[in-house]
Design an enzyme around this catalytic site. Structure first.
Site: not given
Ligand code: C5P
Length: 234
Positions: A32, A59, A61, A64, A123, A214
Site C-alpha cells: 500500500k 491509497d 482516497k 471530488d 475510523t 507496523r
Molecule cells: O501500522 P498499521 O498496521 O496500524 O497500519 C495500518 C495502515 O492502514 C496505515 O497505513 C493506516 O493509515 C491505514 N488505515 C488504518 N485505519 C483505517 C484506514 C487506514 O489503519 N481506518
C-alpha cells in the site's frame, strides 16, 4: 488462495520503501502506497515498485466531482496499480464514474481493471464528529448506508475496520471484497490502533485482504514477521 497480506509502506523515503518491499515480497500479496509516500516520491516510485513485480494498492482516497475523480482513476489505472481508494461520501455518481473509468481505461490497455475500493466513515470519526457535519450521527448506521450505496453504485470492494466486517458481510453481496487495516498479532507494542483483530480472526470474520503496517515494518525482522503472519493463516 491468493496471499491476502498488503503491507503498508508507511516509511519516510522511497529508498526505505523499496528495500522493505524487496525484503518482504516473498511473503505478501501487495503493497500500500499512501498519501505521504505518493506526494513525496510520486508516480515514479509506483513504477519502480511495479517493476519489482509487486502488486500496488494506491491509497489516495479520491473525493471530488465525478469528472475529476474519473480522470484521477484513469491516471492510476495507466500507472498499473491493482487497487485504489475513493470516498464513498463523494456520492453514487462519483463512485459510478470512478468504476467506469477504471473499467474503460483498463479495457483500452488490455489489462484487468484495478479494484476501486470505497472508504465509508473514517475510523477517526466518532458520532460527535458526524454530528458536526449534520445528518446521521450513528457511525455503524452511516457505515452501512455508505456501504450499500457503494455496492449499488457498482464498486467491487470496500475498506472497513475489523469490527465492521461481520455486520458488512451480513448484507453485502458475497462478491464484495473487504480490505481491512487494524490488524495486530499480539507481539507488537501498543500503538494508536484501538479496535484490532488478529490476521486469522479478520479472515474468519470475512476480510478478503489485510492491511498490515507496523506489525511488519516495525518488527525486528520484517520478513520473518510477514512469514509468520502468512503461516498463521494456513
Ligand atoms: O501500522 P498499521 O498496521 O496500524 O497500519 C495500518 C495502515 O492502514 C496505515 O497505513 C493506516 O493509515 C491505514 N488505515 C488504518 N485505519 C483505517 C484506514 C487506514 O489503519 N481506518
Amino acid at each position: 488462495m491468493q496471499n491476502p497480506i498488503i503491507v503498508a509502506l508507511d516509511v519516510p523515503s522511497a529508498e526505505q520503501a523499496l528495500s522493505l518491499a524487496r525484503e518482504v515480497a516473498p511473503f505478501v500479496g501487495a503493497f500500500k502506497v499512501g498519501k505521504e509516500l505518493f506526494v513525496s516520491a510520486g508516480p515514479e516510485f509506483v513504477r519502480q515498485l511495479r517493476a519489482t513485480g509487486a502488486s500496488v494498492f494506491l491509497d489516495l482516497k479520491f473525493h471530488d466531482i465525478p469528472n475529476t475523480v474519473a480522470k484521477a482513476v484513469a491516471a492510476a489505472t495507466r500507472l498499473d496499480v491493482q487497487m485504489l481508494t475513493i470516498h464513498a461520501g463523494g456520492g453514487s455518481e462519483m463512485m459510478r464514474a470512478a468504476e467506469k473509468s477504471a473499467q474503460d481505461t483498463a479495457r483500452n490497455l488490455g489489462r484487468p481493471a484495478p479494484l476501486v475500493l470505497g472508504v465509508t466513515v473514517l475510523t477517526s470519526m466518532d458520532s460527535s464528529a458526524l454530528e458536526e457535519l449534520g445528518g446521521e450521527t450513528d457511525v455503524a448506521a452511516h457505515v452501512e448506508r455508505l456501504a450499500r450505496l457503494a455496492a449499488t453504485s457498482g464498486l467491487r470492494g470496500l475498506v472497513c475496520s475489523p469490527l465492521e466486517l461481520t455486520a458488512l458481510r451480513g448484507f453485502l453481496p458475497t462478491t464484495m471484497q473487504l480490505v481491512t487495516p487494524g490488524i495486530r498479532t499480539g507481539n507488537e507494542k501498543a500503538d494508536d490502533q484501538k479496535r484490532t483483530l488478529s490476521p486469522r480472526e479478520a479472515i474468519a470474520a470475512g476480510a478478503s485482504w489485510l492491511v498490515v503496517g507496523r506489525p511488519i515494518y516495525a518488527a525486528p525482522n520484517p520478513a520473518e514477521a510477514a512469514r509468520a503472519i502468512l503461516g498463521s493463516l494456513a
